[in-house]
Design an enzyme around this catalytic site. Structure first.
Site, PDB file in Angstrom:
ATOM      1  N   HIS A  73      41.986   8.810   5.518  1.00 20.23           N
ATOM      2  CA  HIS A  73      43.533   8.500   5.474  1.00 20.23           C
ATOM      3  C   HIS A  73      43.751   9.100   4.135  1.00 20.23           C
ATOM      4  CE1 HIS A  73      42.386   5.346   2.323  1.00 20.23           C
ATOM      5  NE2 HIS A  73      41.381   5.014   3.112  1.00 20.23           N
ATOM      6  N   ASP A  75      46.804   7.790   2.713  1.00 24.52           N
ATOM      7  CA  ASP A  75      47.581   6.710   1.965  1.00 24.52           C
ATOM      8  C   ASP A  75      46.566   6.091   1.030  1.00 24.52           C
ATOM      9  OD1 ASP A  75      46.136   5.357   4.336  1.00 24.52           O
ATOM     10  OD2 ASP A  75      47.155   3.746   4.071  1.00 24.52           O
ATOM     11  N   GLU A 141      45.844   3.126   6.550  1.00 23.25           N
ATOM     12  CA  GLU A 141      44.811   2.421   6.966  1.00 23.25           C
ATOM     13  C   GLU A 141      44.599   1.358   5.738  1.00 23.25           C
ATOM     14  OE1 GLU A 141      40.689   1.459   5.953  1.00 23.25           O
ATOM     15  OE2 GLU A 141      41.887   2.138   4.352  1.00 23.25           O
TER      16      GLU A 141
HETATM   17 ZN   LIG Z   1      39.827   4.046   2.134  1.00 23.71          ZN
END
Ligand SMILES: [Zn+2]
Length: 387
Positions: A73, A75, A141
């Site tokens: 991820h 983010d 996530e």
């Molecule tokens: Zn993580």
């Protein structure tokens, strides 16, 4: 010799302010790098009512099997007040061999290492893998994780994509690079125990029914025995009460209702349904006919999983030991991760950077660890595709 520079890639990623749900330029950067290396790149946005639309990325090179997926991820969690940071959270500064920034270990650092390893592998193997390599990267996530990996995997399946194995780059090492590979995660289930009584004056308890007596007896009974003794790869399942809520501000009033929230973390011999039954059995026994109760079970998508040790796990373990000099522990500890979704499509393990400073102020990574992790992923590619 690593040609692609994981530190430069990590610095570029860390400059992107991709706090969930913002893409922040992180996926655009990856798209650029991976397209340049010959990947077919898809940017896919998912949304549903009541949630922010979230951008995701799926990139693949090669058409043959086996197919190794690098998952992760881009983010990050919010940095909090910038003044608390000794280096600004999105400035990507290096001081004394340490790279600072939100996402340094969780997990832009390991994504940079994966990209560097893949670029180098492709450069040394005529530009195409002996099989397929993909990046399955979400921007969802760290928050509620409903418009990310779970939907991207489904999207891939609908397009006929199949995967042989996956490596998720979450920070897995407690102290040193090489400490720990995660081969599974416990399942998680939240619930609220509700006991209903009859409100009344404390001076006339015979005219009331105090739910506080009932709920404390039931809580004691639930925790009086352990749920199980653990399994070969997992610790014992555990039920932990996290809050008792009555909200009664009046000292001479018997309240009408008491609630207690709890969470269960469970291992691979338990199922969600069977655990719920067991808890309800314990409550029913303690409550008898005198206490009125029910349990509100929250919906959950956090199932237990285990990627049983075998050739794939052994190969990664050996590579980690060769590069770091440490034989990694095969662990199932920690909270949930997107591996809980990936496990429905192919065997998945998690190996990344150190987890000590994840989500903290001054999140950082040693540039030497970025170089070492790249060497690990690079060697894994050679072994996996049999160079
Ligand atoms: Zn993580």
């Amino acid at each position: 010799m690593t040609q692609a520079d994981p530190v430069a890639l990590a610095r570029d990623l860390l400059r992107c302010p991709s706090v969930t749900p913002a893409e922040g330029g992180a996926l655009a950067f990856m798209e650029n790098v991976l397209k340049g290396a010959g990947f077919t790149v898809h940017r896919v946005t998912f949304e549903e009512p009541g949630t922010d639309p979230i951008e995701n990325l799926y990139a693949r090179i090669g058409t043959e099997m086996p197919h190794l997926m690098f998952a992760g991820h881009t983010d990050v969690v919010p940095p909090g007040p910038e003044a608390n940071w000794s280096h600004p959270p999105f400035a990507s500064e290096i001081a004394n061999g340490i790279l600072y920034g939100r996402g340094a270990v969780d997990m832009k650092g390991s994504i940079a290492c994966k990209m560097a390893a893949v670029l180098d592998y492709l450069a040394e193997n005529g530009g195409t893998p002996k099989g397929s390599i993909s990046f399955l990267i979400t921007g969802d996530e760290e928050s509620i994780a409903v418009n990310g990996t779970i939907k991207l995997l489904k999207w891939c399946a609908e397009r006929g994509e199949t995967f042989s194995h996956a490596i998720l780059g979450e920070p897995t090492n407690p102290a040193k690079l090489g400490d720990m590979i995660k081969i599974g995660r416990r399942g998680s289930q939240n619930g609220t125990l509700v006991v209903t009584g009859t409100q009344g004056h404390v001076a006339y308890p015979e005219l009331a029914d105090n739910p506080v007596r009932g709920i404390t007896a039931i809580m004691h009974a639930i925790n009086a025995e352990t749920l199980d003794a653990g399994t070969e790869h997992f610790g014992p399942s555990n039920l932990e009460f996290t809050s008792i809520d009555i909200g009664n501000k009046t000292v001479n009033l018997i309240p009408a209702e008491a609630r207690a929230r709890f969470n269960i973390r469970f291992n691979d011999i338990r199922t969600r349904a069977e655990l719920r039954e067991e808890v309800e059995r314990r409550v029913a026994k303690a409550a008898g006919n005198s206490v009125r109760w029910h349990i509100d079970w929250e919906p959950s998508n956090s199932d237990v999983f285990l990627t049983a040790p075998g050739p794939f796990v052994a190969m990664i373990s050996k590579v980690v030991a060769e590069v770091t000099g440490i034989t990694p522990e095969l662990s199932t500890t920690g909270g949930t991760s997107d591996a809980r979704f990936i496990k429905d499509y192919c065997p998945v393990i998690e190996f990344g950077l150190m987890n000590g400073c994840a989500h903290k102020v001054d999140e950082h990574v040693a540039t030497a660890d970025l170089v070492a992790l790249t060497a690990i992923y690079r060697r894994v590619l050679d072994r996996y595709f049999g160079s």
